[in-house]
Scaffold this motif. Structure first.
Motif, PDB file in Angstrom:
ATOM      1  N   GLN A   1     -93.671 -22.414 -18.273  1.00 30.68           N
ATOM      2  CA  GLN A   1     -93.394 -22.950 -19.270  1.00 30.68           C
ATOM      3  C   GLN A   1     -93.994 -24.308 -19.660  1.00 30.68           C
ATOM      4  O   GLN A   1     -94.509 -24.628 -20.536  1.00 30.68           O
ATOM      5  CB  GLN A   1     -91.922 -22.945 -19.480  1.00 30.68           C
ATOM      6  CG  GLN A   1     -91.514 -23.248 -20.896  1.00 30.68           C
ATOM      7  CD  GLN A   1     -91.244 -24.654 -20.926  1.00 30.68           C
ATOM      8  OE1 GLN A   1     -90.877 -25.460 -19.851  1.00 30.68           O
ATOM      9  NE2 GLN A   1     -91.630 -25.322 -22.116  1.00 30.68           N
ATOM     10  N   PRO A   2     -93.902 -25.334 -18.690  1.00 31.25           N
ATOM     11  CA  PRO A   2     -94.348 -26.476 -18.774  1.00 31.25           C
ATOM     12  C   PRO A   2     -95.736 -26.621 -18.865  1.00 31.25           C
ATOM     13  O   PRO A   2     -96.499 -27.411 -19.850  1.00 31.25           O
ATOM     14  CB  PRO A   2     -94.093 -27.353 -17.622  1.00 31.25           C
ATOM     15  CG  PRO A   2     -92.870 -26.547 -17.107  1.00 31.25           C
ATOM     16  CD  PRO A   2     -93.187 -25.271 -17.296  1.00 31.25           C
ATOM     17  N   VAL A   3     -96.477 -25.575 -18.210  1.00 27.36           N
ATOM     18  CA  VAL A   3     -97.836 -25.507 -18.489  1.00 27.36           C
ATOM     19  C   VAL A   3     -98.489 -24.935 -19.789  1.00 27.36           C
ATOM     20  O   VAL A   3     -99.476 -25.657 -20.398  1.00 27.36           O
ATOM     21  CB  VAL A   3     -98.436 -24.659 -17.518  1.00 27.36           C
ATOM     22  CG1 VAL A   3    -100.110 -24.333 -17.462  1.00 27.36           C
ATOM     23  CG2 VAL A   3     -98.270 -25.159 -15.814  1.00 27.36           C
ATOM     24  N   VAL A   4     -97.869 -23.958 -20.520  1.00 23.30           N
ATOM     25  CA  VAL A   4     -98.360 -23.430 -21.764  1.00 23.30           C
ATOM     26  C   VAL A   4     -97.696 -24.405 -22.693  1.00 23.30           C
ATOM     27  O   VAL A   4     -98.421 -24.795 -23.822  1.00 23.30           O
ATOM     28  CB  VAL A   4     -97.536 -21.878 -21.862  1.00 23.30           C
ATOM     29  CG1 VAL A   4     -98.185 -21.051 -20.782  1.00 23.30           C
ATOM     30  CG2 VAL A   4     -96.241 -21.973 -22.053  1.00 23.30           C
ATOM     31  N   GLU A   5     -96.654 -25.219 -22.443  1.00 21.35           N
ATOM     32  CA  GLU A   5     -96.190 -26.189 -23.623  1.00 21.35           C
ATOM     33  C   GLU A   5     -97.455 -27.381 -23.545  1.00 21.35           C
ATOM     34  O   GLU A   5     -97.912 -27.715 -24.762  1.00 21.35           O
ATOM     35  CB  GLU A   5     -94.811 -26.683 -23.045  1.00 21.35           C
ATOM     36  CG  GLU A   5     -94.283 -27.845 -24.164  1.00 21.35           C
ATOM     37  CD  GLU A   5     -92.911 -28.194 -23.754  1.00 21.35           C
ATOM     38  OE1 GLU A   5     -92.019 -27.809 -24.369  1.00 21.35           O
ATOM     39  OE2 GLU A   5     -92.974 -29.010 -22.770  1.00 21.35           O
ATOM     40  N   ASN A   6     -97.721 -27.697 -22.394  1.00 16.87           N
ATOM     41  CA  ASN A   6     -98.985 -28.788 -22.405  1.00 16.87           C
ATOM     42  C   ASN A   6    -100.217 -28.195 -23.263  1.00 16.87           C
ATOM     43  O   ASN A   6    -100.712 -28.806 -24.044  1.00 16.87           O
ATOM     44  CB  ASN A   6     -99.232 -29.139 -21.003  1.00 16.87           C
ATOM     45  CG  ASN A   6    -100.032 -30.253 -20.887  1.00 16.87           C
ATOM     46  OD1 ASN A   6     -99.795 -31.459 -21.074  1.00 16.87           O
ATOM     47  ND2 ASN A   6    -101.363 -30.023 -20.712  1.00 16.87           N
ATOM     48  N   ALA A   7    -100.577 -26.883 -22.763  1.00 17.65           N
ATOM     49  CA  ALA A   7    -101.591 -26.321 -23.525  1.00 17.65           C
ATOM     50  C   ALA A   7    -101.482 -26.290 -25.162  1.00 17.65           C
ATOM     51  O   ALA A   7    -102.463 -26.612 -25.931  1.00 17.65           O
ATOM     52  CB  ALA A   7    -101.890 -25.052 -23.105  1.00 17.65           C
TER      53      ALA A   7
END
Length: 232
Positions: A122-128
């Protein structure tokens, strides 16, 4: 001796008071999210009576995300559960951004029951989405892949956003950047990287590859952790 005894008693009383305060705060922390969830359920019920199906779906997504946030961040969940969590997250973001991006999943069904740390992707896709696609001003695409390779779980998240240079990548993963947080889970990419290293060792973690103005890919490597009844 009397003075020391009195001081010891006073310290014990103070410790007990602090313990009670912490217990009360912990209980309050449980009550507030559940009160919020109950309120959302009531709004969902009213929206369903008025045939506002889009609002009902949004509230269902919020409740699913809230349920995930109320649990222990350090617990293990299945890959399948994390993907469902992402689907609810993207459902809300598409409503906010009026569907200006699309998501493609390419996750091997064979890995769906393996266990991974909660709030891994989730934090990775949020950053994307927030830092990659939104600033680009163009139709966005996020591709999420998951497979088993060389005895490891391998996930990748790719976006066609603004990209990063090497200095930005280094800053994102810096140990000094642990105060950087995601908007939903409160966990940023640097925190995810360090959490993986602490849980599994330096041979696992994050790798970022990016070309400015073209794309960013975040690769995530984890050990294979079978589900032995810890999660469904």
């Amino acid at each position: 001796m009397i003075v020391n005894t009195n001081q010891l008693i006073a310290n014990i009383k103070e410790n007990e008071k602090q313990k009670r305060d912490l217990e009360i705060r912990a209980l309050q922390a449980q009550i507030n999210p559940h009160f919020f969830a109950n309120a959302l359920n009531m709004v969902s019920y009213v929206a369903s009576l008025k045939k506002e199906e889009n609002i009902v779906q949004m509230i269902k997504s919020i409740l699913a995300l809230l349920n995930g946030c109320m649990k222990n961040d350090n617990s293990l969940i299945t890959v399948k559960e994390e993907i469902v969590f992402l689907e609810n997250y993207f459902s809300l973001q598409k409503a906010r951004l009026l569907g200006s991006f699309s998501v493609q999943y390419d996750v091997d069904p064979e890995i769906m029951n393996y266990l991974i740390p909660r709030f891994l992707l989730q934090p990775v896709v949020e950053n994307a989405l927030i830092h990659g696609i939104e600033p680009s001003g163009k139709a966005g695409i996020i591709v999420i892949k998951g497979t088993c390779s060389a005895g490891k779980l391998h996930f990748s998240v790719t976006d066609n956003g603004v990209g990063m240079d090497q200095d930005q990548i280094n800053g994102l993963l810096s140990k000094n950047n642990t105060n950087e947080k995601g908007r939903l889970s409160g966990i940023g990419i640097a925190n995810v990287s360090q959490r993986i290293n602490l849980l599994y060792g330096p041979e696992y973690g994050l790798r970022i590859n990016s070309v400015k103005g073209v794309f960013t890919t975040v690769d995530i490597y984890l050990p294979l952790t079978p589900n032995d009844g810890i999660a469904d």
